[in-house]
Design an enzyme around this catalytic site. Structure first.
Site, PDB file in Angstrom:
ATOM      1  N   HIS A 137      -8.473  -0.494  -8.590  1.00 34.00           N
ATOM      2  CA  HIS A 137      -8.253   0.454  -7.802  1.00 34.00           C
ATOM      3  C   HIS A 137      -7.240   1.370  -8.256  1.00 34.00           C
ATOM      4  O   HIS A 137      -7.480   2.812  -8.128  1.00 34.00           O
ATOM      5  CB  HIS A 137      -7.833  -0.096  -6.282  1.00 34.00           C
ATOM      6  CG  HIS A 137      -7.665   0.733  -5.342  1.00 34.00           C
ATOM      7  ND1 HIS A 137      -8.732   1.298  -4.593  1.00 34.00           N
ATOM      8  CD2 HIS A 137      -6.483   1.174  -4.752  1.00 34.00           C
ATOM      9  CE1 HIS A 137      -8.075   2.121  -3.773  1.00 34.00           C
ATOM     10  NE2 HIS A 137      -6.893   2.109  -3.663  1.00 34.00           N
ATOM     11  N   ASP A 195       0.714  -1.223   0.027  1.00 26.60           N
ATOM     12  CA  ASP A 195      -0.014  -0.115   0.148  1.00 26.60           C
ATOM     13  C   ASP A 195       0.860   1.102   0.034  1.00 26.60           C
ATOM     14  O   ASP A 195       1.668   1.436   0.881  1.00 26.60           O
ATOM     15  CB  ASP A 195      -1.007  -0.037   1.454  1.00 26.60           C
ATOM     16  CG  ASP A 195      -1.814   1.023   1.187  1.00 26.60           C
ATOM     17  OD1 ASP A 195      -2.084   1.554   0.188  1.00 26.60           O
ATOM     18  OD2 ASP A 195      -2.805   1.300   2.062  1.00 26.60           O
TER      19      ASP A 195
END
Length: 380
Positions: free
Chosen positions: A238, A167
């Site tokens: 995403h 992330d």
């Protein structure tokens, strides 16, 4: 990513000459973080006490952080829209774009708006320091605040989220980070906007997907964290929906400092999303693309297993402005009760346990849906 080893609330990355010193927005990922969102409780003097603690937080950071200076304890303070209006003198300028978090309603998923007067974003490379500073903050605040949300985050392996993917790979660094997160000029130069959301994951449903299907949802490979090539990158991944490119080809960035959090015994496992931006509109465009879709209906498929429980926006003043707020506050700061949360702010729903697979909705999934059941075999 370099760690911020600067004590106090100042940033360690250089900003252009003439720009007031920011808070520690640019500090980078740490091993531990606490996200504390509070509102004035309404007891006599509550706003004044909350403002006094917020504007002098650097004193507490120094008192706690000197014990382990190398751990880089910092605290960023953000003020919500209604609290900002209450604590500033009449006629004082107002940050452009400062407003309550705007709830986003998509055809399948929603992003709620929840209340919060002040955000304390505490970071360090030691969990005992983030714990101690949070304890000291709450002791100083006492009954002056109502806790809207309190989350302890941790760095998970090599900066992965609990879905198993790295992330923050595309976070800007150096001058690009300054440009993305710090307001460059005007009365609020050195400041920033910050948006926070608490997401909980259905890890059982996610784990039932083949790795190839997970990679198409995220838009990156899981093991080696490589972005999928353009010719196979799904438009509803995403990565795709969080990429903002202007007509002139300029890509707009924000600076994220997301952290994993969870309580395995309760089955509550998730990601605390936090994004700093010089222009809050960039964050809002990303969220619109995620929840509404681009075009509408083609939403971010990660939302089929990740549910936001909160959503709050704040303005982060420069260090000098933060430290002057209490002295500049109106004399009648607590003359009026803070009252109920804004109309568009709804209490966060209770976090549901994530230990069992999600039940599929009765209606058919629209185009672009994760369609969890159908992906257990061949990817759709």
């Amino acid at each position: 990513m370099p760690q911020n080893t600067t004590q106090g609330t100042g940033a360690s990355v250089a900003v252009p000459a003439g720009v007031p010193e920011p808070q520690a927005v640019l500090g980078g990922l740490t091993e531990s973080a606490v996200f504390l969102v509070v509102s004035a409780s309404g007891v006599p003097g509550s706003r004044a006490r909350l403002l006094d603690v917020a504007s002098s937080v650097n004193d507490l950071v120094r008192a706690v952080g000197f014990r382990q200076a190398a751990a880089g304890l910092t605290c960023v303070v953000g003020l919500g829209s209604s609290f900002w209006d209450a604590v500033r003198p009449p006629g004082a300028p107002r940050p452009e774009g400062l407003h309550p978090f705007r709830a986003v309603h998509g055809a399948v998923h929603d992003a709620p708006s929840t209340p919060g007067d002040v955000l304390f974003h505490v970071r360090a490379d030691r969990a005992d320091l983030t714990f101690e500073l949070t304890r000291q903050l709450m002791a100083a605040l006492g009954d002056a605040v109502r806790v809207e949300d309190h989350v302890t985050g941790f760095r998970y392996f090599d900066s992965r989220d609990l879905l198993g993917f790295v992330d923050g790979t595309e976070n800007p660094t150096g001058r690009a980070a300054v440009g993305a997160a710090i307001i460059p000029d005007g009365p609020f130069a050195g400041g920033s906007h910050v948006v926070v959301q608490k997401y909980v994951h259905d890890l059982a449903a996610w784990g039932a997907l083949p790795v190839e299907a997970q990679e198409r949802v995220i838009g990156r490979t899981k093991l080696d964290d490589v972005e999928l090539p353009d010719d196979v990158q799904p438009p509803d991944s995403h990565v795709s929906l969080n990429t903002i490119v202007e007509e002139d080809g300029t890509e707009r960035d924000v600076l994220r400092d997301n952290m994993a959090f969870g309580d395995p015994a309760a089955g509550v496992l998730g990601t605390y999303y936090i994004a700093y931006a010089a222009d809050v509109g960039v964050v809002e465009r990303m969220l619109d693309r995620m929840f509404v879709g681009s075009p509408p209906g083609r939403y971010d498929r990660i939302l089929d297993v990740s549910t936001p429980l909160t959503g709050t926006s704040f303005f982060v003043p420069s260090l000098d402005l933060l430290e002057s707020l209490a002295a500049d506050a109106p004399d009648a700061l607590d003359a009026a009760d803070p009252g109920p949360p804004p109309a568009d702010a709804t209490p966060p729903p209770a976090a549901a346990p994530t230990a069992s697979p999600a039940t599929a909705p009765a209606t058919a999934a629209p185009v672009g849906s994760l369609a969890i059941g159908s992906l257990r075999g061949e990817p759709s």
